[in-house]
Design an enzyme around this catalytic site. Structure first.
Site, PDB file in Angstrom:
ATOM      1  N   ASN A 147      -7.039 -39.942  94.284  1.00 19.40           N
ATOM      2  CA  ASN A 147      -7.775 -38.933  94.899  1.00 19.40           C
ATOM      3  C   ASN A 147      -9.117 -39.695  95.633  1.00 19.40           C
ATOM      4  O   ASN A 147      -9.970 -38.971  96.053  1.00 19.40           O
ATOM      5  CB  ASN A 147      -8.149 -37.921  94.080  1.00 19.40           C
ATOM      6  CG  ASN A 147      -8.980 -38.286  92.780  1.00 19.40           C
ATOM      7  OD1 ASN A 147      -9.452 -39.401  92.617  1.00 19.40           O
ATOM      8  ND2 ASN A 147      -9.089 -37.416  91.668  1.00 19.40           N
ATOM      9  N   ARG A 284     -20.578 -39.547  89.547  1.00 22.12           N
ATOM     10  CA  ARG A 284     -20.630 -39.067  88.270  1.00 22.12           C
ATOM     11  C   ARG A 284     -22.028 -38.503  88.145  1.00 22.12           C
ATOM     12  O   ARG A 284     -23.049 -39.358  88.609  1.00 22.12           O
ATOM     13  CB  ARG A 284     -20.530 -40.052  87.045  1.00 22.12           C
ATOM     14  CG  ARG A 284     -18.902 -40.182  86.829  1.00 22.12           C
ATOM     15  CD  ARG A 284     -18.314 -39.052  86.265  1.00 22.12           C
ATOM     16  NE  ARG A 284     -16.850 -39.169  86.405  1.00 22.12           N
ATOM     17  CZ  ARG A 284     -15.709 -38.857  87.295  1.00 22.12           C
ATOM     18  NH1 ARG A 284     -16.098 -38.330  88.274  1.00 22.12           N
ATOM     19  NH2 ARG A 284     -14.600 -39.130  86.847  1.00 22.12           N
ATOM     20  N   GLN A 313     -20.147 -31.301  81.924  1.00 25.50           N
ATOM     21  CA  GLN A 313     -19.363 -30.538  82.839  1.00 25.50           C
ATOM     22  C   GLN A 313     -18.670 -29.465  81.734  1.00 25.50           C
ATOM     23  O   GLN A 313     -17.971 -30.208  81.343  1.00 25.50           O
ATOM     24  CB  GLN A 313     -18.600 -31.107  83.703  1.00 25.50           C
ATOM     25  CG  GLN A 313     -19.264 -31.939  85.024  1.00 25.50           C
ATOM     26  CD  GLN A 313     -18.532 -32.486  85.951  1.00 25.50           C
ATOM     27  OE1 GLN A 313     -18.989 -33.005  86.744  1.00 25.50           O
ATOM     28  NE2 GLN A 313     -17.223 -32.415  85.782  1.00 25.50           N
ATOM     29  N   HIS A 332     -17.102 -29.378  90.338  1.00 24.48           N
ATOM     30  CA  HIS A 332     -16.460 -30.740  90.486  1.00 24.48           C
ATOM     31  C   HIS A 332     -15.031 -30.494  91.256  1.00 24.48           C
ATOM     32  O   HIS A 332     -13.994 -30.160  90.465  1.00 24.48           O
ATOM     33  CB  HIS A 332     -16.337 -31.486  89.257  1.00 24.48           C
ATOM     34  CG  HIS A 332     -15.932 -32.749  89.257  1.00 24.48           C
ATOM     35  ND1 HIS A 332     -16.078 -33.876  88.156  1.00 24.48           N
ATOM     36  CD2 HIS A 332     -15.326 -33.499  90.162  1.00 24.48           C
ATOM     37  CE1 HIS A 332     -15.267 -34.743  88.600  1.00 24.48           C
ATOM     38  NE2 HIS A 332     -15.014 -34.846  89.823  1.00 24.48           N
TER      39      HIS A 332
HETATM   40  P1  NDP Z   1     -13.081 -48.286  92.657  1.00 22.67           P
HETATM   41  O1  NDP Z   1     -12.632 -48.881  91.179  1.00 22.67           O
HETATM   42  O2  NDP Z   1     -12.076 -48.630  93.637  1.00 22.67           O
HETATM   43  O3  NDP Z   1     -14.711 -48.603  93.142  1.00 22.67           O
HETATM   44  C1  NDP Z   1     -15.883 -48.506  92.169  1.00 22.67           C
HETATM   45  C2  NDP Z   1     -16.590 -49.793  92.932  1.00 22.67           C
HETATM   46  O4  NDP Z   1     -17.785 -49.743  92.108  1.00 22.67           O
HETATM   47  C3  NDP Z   1     -15.912 -50.955  92.630  1.00 22.67           C
HETATM   48  O5  NDP Z   1     -15.746 -51.919  93.944  1.00 22.67           O
HETATM   49  C4  NDP Z   1     -16.826 -51.795  91.613  1.00 22.67           C
HETATM   50  O6  NDP Z   1     -17.291 -53.049  91.772  1.00 22.67           O
HETATM   51  C5  NDP Z   1     -18.225 -51.062  92.184  1.00 22.67           C
HETATM   52  N1  NDP Z   1     -19.142 -50.982  90.875  1.00 22.67           N
HETATM   53  C6  NDP Z   1     -18.846 -50.872  89.701  1.00 22.67           C
HETATM   54  N2  NDP Z   1     -20.217 -51.164  88.876  1.00 22.67           N
HETATM   55  C7  NDP Z   1     -21.171 -51.190  89.942  1.00 22.67           C
HETATM   56  C8  NDP Z   1     -22.578 -51.687  89.623  1.00 22.67           C
HETATM   57  N3  NDP Z   1     -23.100 -51.653  88.711  1.00 22.67           N
HETATM   58  N4  NDP Z   1     -23.235 -51.899  90.922  1.00 22.67           N
HETATM   59  C9  NDP Z   1     -22.377 -51.851  92.039  1.00 22.67           C
HETATM   60  N5  NDP Z   1     -21.185 -51.593  92.389  1.00 22.67           N
HETATM   61  C10 NDP Z   1     -20.434 -51.284  91.243  1.00 22.67           C
HETATM   62  O7  NDP Z   1     -13.101 -46.550  92.333  1.00 22.67           O
HETATM   63  P2  NDP Z   1     -13.111 -45.539  93.452  1.00 22.67           P
HETATM   64  O8  NDP Z   1     -13.861 -45.681  94.686  1.00 22.67           O
HETATM   65  O9  NDP Z   1     -11.734 -44.961  93.348  1.00 22.67           O
HETATM   66  O10 NDP Z   1     -13.912 -44.302  92.574  1.00 22.67           O
HETATM   67  C11 NDP Z   1     -15.145 -44.526  92.055  1.00 22.67           C
HETATM   68  C12 NDP Z   1     -15.608 -43.624  91.193  1.00 22.67           C
HETATM   69  O11 NDP Z   1     -15.739 -42.341  91.958  1.00 22.67           O
HETATM   70  C13 NDP Z   1     -14.843 -43.187  89.823  1.00 22.67           C
HETATM   71  O12 NDP Z   1     -14.854 -44.242  89.009  1.00 22.67           O
HETATM   72  C14 NDP Z   1     -14.989 -41.856  89.595  1.00 22.67           C
HETATM   73  O13 NDP Z   1     -16.329 -41.891  88.755  1.00 22.67           O
HETATM   74  C15 NDP Z   1     -15.485 -41.088  91.029  1.00 22.67           C
HETATM   75  N6  NDP Z   1     -14.594 -40.195  91.327  1.00 22.67           N
HETATM   76  C16 NDP Z   1     -15.052 -38.901  91.718  1.00 22.67           C
HETATM   77  C17 NDP Z   1     -13.992 -38.042  91.940  1.00 22.67           C
HETATM   78  C18 NDP Z   1     -14.496 -36.707  92.170  1.00 22.67           C
HETATM   79  O14 NDP Z   1     -13.625 -35.875  92.181  1.00 22.67           O
HETATM   80  N7  NDP Z   1     -15.735 -36.467  92.487  1.00 22.67           N
HETATM   81  C19 NDP Z   1     -12.771 -38.390  92.259  1.00 22.67           C
HETATM   82  C20 NDP Z   1     -12.301 -39.606  92.282  1.00 22.67           C
HETATM   83  C21 NDP Z   1     -13.231 -40.841  91.698  1.00 22.67           C
HETATM   84  P3  NDP Z   1     -15.924 -54.081  91.362  1.00 22.67           P
HETATM   85  O15 NDP Z   1     -14.814 -53.166  91.321  1.00 22.67           O
HETATM   86  O16 NDP Z   1     -16.169 -54.815  92.646  1.00 22.67           O
HETATM   87  O17 NDP Z   1     -16.594 -54.707  90.046  1.00 22.67           O
END
Ligand code: NDP
Length: 399
Positions: A147, A284, A313, A332
């Site tokens: 998603n 989140r 939630q 959400h």
């Molecule tokens: P990804 O894992 O593809 O992307 C998350 C990114 O955040 C990665 O590039 C990661 O870095 C980066 N990251 C992690 N920690 C840090 C930090 N401390 N500072 C800066 N960057 C950081 O996940 P998605 O993009 O698919 O999803 C992200 C989040 O969105 C999910 O974990 C979820 O919480 C939320 N979400 C919400 C939804 C909703 O319905 N509202 C649905 C789907 C997701 P790297 O991997 O380079 O270490």
């Protein structure tokens, strides 16, 4: 035989749908980076149906019962008398989702001696105490990418809604008004603004790609630098969130919630944003300090805040984000469109097929495995617990 305990949100107030607005969904086979969409051996549902609520059962009942497993589906997830707590001691597998999360705290994990697999129907496994899962050797898996695009579309919508003051203008019409000056006295164009994402993974990078044609300045910060993004989209990299927020008019948060990001947006960081910046958080709720956001909207440091994620939630009825000024909050929903549900239901089925057949779960779906962060989890999460305070969710039904 396994006991599979699945927690989903309630059916619609008016009953489970008997018809839908559209007849079919577009077929998505691959995502932007080439990863294939979920590919279970079979599905027992029609894509486009409501699968994410209790009666939808993620389309899993026939599959599980044919194999001799027991499926329990409930929305009753909070408090010691809930169905979830009562069934947990017998559960071998828990399936939950972030929209109506069954918080798997360390205490609950301790009461689930048979639990071996926790599947997130969607993305974001912060409702599981990952440290406790690591310590107990429980596998945690989610349906990575299922998603992400759904959310990125939502982020673009929220940015435009806030900047252009859409929601109050819509409300004027519903109220029978035609007060143009009231509508536009907080309305701007996005063109020329600086827009930054904290986290440039699947969602963050998709937001940047979608915003490129709006002729804005693009910025990102992430734990790992992404040179391809910088070249392809002319995006400016920042070494940390502070450097990014200082120059951005609009900030979107797209990291997982884990100990490093919990309460990242507190009074101090929000205080470093430009006055009148917009903050969009579909990642989140707990990545932002709840009361710091309210204060910033009240004193004008933020011009608007929007998103669909809260903590806990469901949000208690007195959660201040329900009533703070200049917000565009929803329950959400962004990652659980009917389109997204079809993908994450198929992904859960794929994970379960692998688990029962003794085949490896895709690396990109793993968060915790073999007593450590694994797969996507090892890349994007840090170990630890972000579930503290989740028992507050019980106050929703009590209220
Ligand atoms: P990804 O894992 O593809 O992307 C998350 C990114 O955040 C990665 O590039 C990661 O870095 C980066 N990251 C992690 N920690 C840090 C930090 N401390 N500072 C800066 N960057 C950081 O996940 P998605 O993009 O698919 O999803 C992200 C989040 O969105 C999910 O974990 C979820 O919480 C939320 N979400 C919400 C939804 C909703 O319905 N509202 C649905 C789907 C997701 P790297 O991997 O380079 O270490």
């Amino acid at each position: 035989m396994a006991d599979v305990l699945c927690v989903l949100y309630d059916d619609p107030v008016g009953g489970y749908p008997t018809s839908y607005a559209r007849d079919a969904l577009p077929r998505i086979e691959r995502y932007h980076d080439g990863q294939t969409a979920p590919s279970p051996e079979r599905i027992d549902f029609t894509p486009g149906e409501l699968l994410g609520s209790v009666s939808g059962e993620l389309g899993l009942r026939r599959f599980l019962e044919e194999r001799g497993h027991r499926l329990i589906v409930t929305s009753d997830k909070d408090g010691p008398d809930s169905v979830f707590e009562r069934e947990l001691p017998e559960a071998d597998i828990v399936i939950s989702q972030p929209f109506w999360p069954a918080y798997l705290t360390a205490e609950r994990i301790a009461r689930a001696p048979r639990l071996k697999l926790a599947v997130t129907a969607g993305i974001g496994s912060d409702h599981v105490d990952l440290q406790a899962a690591i310590d107990r050797g429980i596998t945690v898996a989610e349906v990575t990418y299922s998603n992400s695009i759904s959310v990125s579309e939502h982020v673009v919508m929220l940015i435009l809604s806030l900047v252009r003051n859409y929601i109050p203008s819509y409300q004027r019409v519903i109220a029978g008004g035609w007060h143009i000056a009231d509508c536009v006295s907080r309305a701007y164009d996005l063109e020329g603004m600086q827009v930054g994402t904290v986290g440039a993974g699947r969602i963050g990078s998709a937001v940047l790609r979608r915003l490129k044609p709006f002729e804005v300045g693009l910025h990102y910060t992430d734990r790992h630098r992404v040179p391809a993004l910088e070249q392809d989209l002319d995006v400016t990299y920042h070494p940390d969130a502070e450097s990014l927020v200082r120059v951005c008019d609009v900030v979107t948060i797209n990291t997982p919630l884990h100990p490093e990001t919990e309460h990242l947006f507190d009074d101090e960081l929000i205080g470093k944003m430009k006055r009148g910046a917009y903050l969009v958080n579909t990642a989140r709720g707990k990545i932002c300090d709840r009361d710091a956001v309210v204060r910033a909207l009240e004193n004008g440091q933020l011009a608007g805040y929007a998103g669909d994620v809260w903590f806990p939630q469901p949000a208690p009825l007195d959660h201040p984000w329900r009533t703070m000024p200049h917000h565009g909050m929803t329950p959400h929903t962004s990652g659980t469109t009917l389109s997204a549900q079809a993908r994450y239901a198929a992904g859960v089925r794929e994970i379960l097929e692998c688990w029962f057949d003794g085949r490896p779960i895709r690396e990109e779906y793993l968060i915790v495995d073999g007593g450590k962060l694994a797969g996507a989890g090892a890349h994007s999460y840090s170990a630890g617990d972000a579930t503290r305070g989740s028992d507050e969710a019980a106050r929703f039904r009590a209220g």
